[in-house]
Design a protein around this motif. Structure first.
Motif, short mmCIF file in Angstrom:
data_model
loop_
_atom_site.label_atom_id
_atom_site.label_comp_id
_atom_site.label_asym_id
_atom_site.label_seq_id
_atom_site.Cartn_x
_atom_site.Cartn_y
_atom_site.Cartn_z
N GLN A 177 -14.80 65.24 -74.04
CA GLN A 177 -13.94 64.08 -73.80
C GLN A 177 -12.66 64.55 -73.14
OE1 GLN A 177 -12.53 62.59 -77.90
NE2 GLN A 177 -14.19 64.04 -78.36
N HIS A 178 -11.97 63.65 -72.46
CA HIS A 178 -10.73 64.01 -71.77
C HIS A 178 -9.82 62.80 -71.72
CE1 HIS A 178 -7.98 65.83 -68.95
NE2 HIS A 178 -8.10 64.76 -68.16
N GLN A 179 -8.49 63.05 -71.83
CA GLN A 179 -7.48 62.02 -71.65
C GLN A 179 -6.56 62.45 -70.52
OE1 GLN A 179 -5.51 60.76 -75.28
NE2 GLN A 179 -7.40 60.97 -76.49
N ASN A 180 -6.04 61.49 -69.76
CA ASN A 180 -5.30 61.80 -68.54
C ASN A 180 -3.80 61.88 -68.72
OD1 ASN A 180 -7.56 62.00 -66.81
ND2 ASN A 180 -7.70 59.75 -66.73
N HIS A 181 -3.29 61.86 -69.97
CA HIS A 181 -1.85 61.97 -70.15
C HIS A 181 -1.54 62.78 -71.40
CE1 HIS A 181 -2.90 58.66 -72.86
NE2 HIS A 181 -1.76 58.90 -73.51
N GLN A 182 -0.36 63.36 -71.44
CA GLN A 182 0.13 64.14 -72.57
C GLN A 182 1.11 63.32 -73.40
OE1 GLN A 182 -0.56 67.25 -73.56
NE2 GLN A 182 -1.92 67.86 -71.88
N GLY A 236 -1.33 62.75 -75.47
CA GLY A 236 -2.61 62.20 -75.82
C GLY A 236 -2.53 61.17 -76.94
N ASP A 237 -3.61 60.38 -77.10
CA ASP A 237 -3.67 59.33 -78.13
C ASP A 237 -4.76 59.66 -79.13
OD1 ASP A 237 -1.69 57.41 -77.16
OD2 ASP A 237 -3.06 57.20 -75.44
N GLU A 238 -4.39 59.68 -80.38
CA GLU A 238 -5.36 60.03 -81.42
C GLU A 238 -6.42 58.94 -81.58
OE1 GLU A 238 -5.27 60.97 -86.18
OE2 GLU A 238 -3.84 62.02 -84.88
N LEU A 284 -7.98 57.32 -79.53
CA LEU A 284 -9.06 57.42 -78.55
C LEU A 284 -10.02 58.58 -78.84
CD1 LEU A 284 -7.04 56.80 -75.26
CD2 LEU A 284 -8.56 55.19 -76.45
N MET A 285 -9.65 59.44 -79.75
CA MET A 285 -10.47 60.62 -80.00
C MET A 285 -11.71 60.29 -80.81
SD MET A 285 -7.39 63.30 -80.93
CE MET A 285 -8.52 64.68 -81.21
#
Length: 288
Positions: free
Chosen positions: A13-18, A20-22, A24-25
């Motif tokens: 999985q990957h998120q595009n911003h730092q 990150g959002d928990e 969404l994990m």
């Protein structure tokens, strides 16, 4: 170390911003572990403690008892101290069994573990704590007999006890070894003792790697100067009067101040620790 509640790997999985959002994990990080309440964290566990008649061993036995563990105390021949430890453990609300003998003997170590199994039916925690020391400021005065006796009691015993206990240890079991600050900073007048304590650190780290596949946790505690019977039995009255004053806190520790490290390593709070060493040592920085 995998447990029934944790995966060994996570789905890609990957998120595009730092940062990150928990939310969404997948899966969500576990922020609230399933820990037992204080006073019950070792309920239904059986712990065998070598050198448990006095000092750190006694304090650990009492602390384990207060968390619900049944305790088997192994000691050499200090019968009066052992009986007092038994009384204190029972006063804390748990059962305590006493086994007397020399942990330097592999035969006795097998007998001690078997006694624990016969009395309690299981073994969950092994605390390798028994030790002795013979001060000497000159390596030429350390006899072959003394060298062998120190190593046999302090480190050979750990091999013997682990070998005897291993058939009864299941996933989640704990092995906790007593090392020493001398393993890291050395001690010019405790050469053979310090050498055994350094060996215990290496033994702990290596055994942890060997047993990790069985989900058995192996850790150690490396106390600094602690006020135990070993001190007046080792040093002159003048040396005892100064004992522990050279650490930043300016005093020796008391056994009850060391015991919580063992409790932590024995409970679920240390589920993600193996091959590690805790350092209750009065403030010495040992970088280990």
């Amino acid at each position: 170390m995998p447990t029934s509640d944790n995966q060994t790997s996570m789905p890609p999985q990957h998120q595009n911003h730092q940062p990150g959002d928990e939310y969404l994990m997948q899966p969500h990080p576990q922020s609230s572990p399933k820990l037992l309440a204080p006073g019950t964290r070792l309920s239904q566990k059986v712990a065998l403690i070598t050198g448990g008649d006095s000092g750190i061993g006694r304090a650990v036995a009492i602390a384990f008892a207060k968390e619900g563990a049944t305790v088997v105390v192994v000691y050499l021949d200090e019968h009066e101290d052992a009986v007092e430890t038994q009384r204190l453990v029972r006063e804390a609300g748990s059962e305590c069994w006493l086994v007397s003998g020399d942990v330097g003997s592999e035969k006795f170590c097998k007998e001690a573990v078997q006694a624990a199994i016969d009395k309690c039916g299981r073994l969950d925690i092994l605390v390798n704590n028994a030790a002795q020391q013979f001060p000497s400021s000159d390596i030429e005065k350390i006899t072959e007999e003394q060298l062998e006796k120190t190593f046999r009691t302090n480190i050979f015993s750990m091999f013997h006890m682990v070998k005897a206990a291993l058939p009864y240890l299941v996933s989640g079991a704990r092995i906790i070894n007593t090392a020493s600050v001398t393993a890291y900073r050395g001690s010019g007048h405790l050469l053979d003792y310090s050498a055994t304590k350094g060996a215990i650190v290496a033994f702990t780290r290596s055994l942890a790697q060997q047993l990790v596949k069985h989900e058995i946790h192996v850790n150690a505690v490396a106390p600094g100067p602690v006020w135990t019977p070993l001190i007046p039995a080792s040093f002159s009255a003048e040396e005892v009067a100064k004992f522990g004053t050279n650490v930043p806190m300016g005093r020796p520790g008391q056994p009850y101040e060391i015991a919580p490290s063992y409790v932590f390593l024995a409970t679920d709070g240390a589920d993600y620790m193996t091959g590690q060493v805790l350092h209750p040592n009065g403030g010495e920085i040992i970088n280990g």
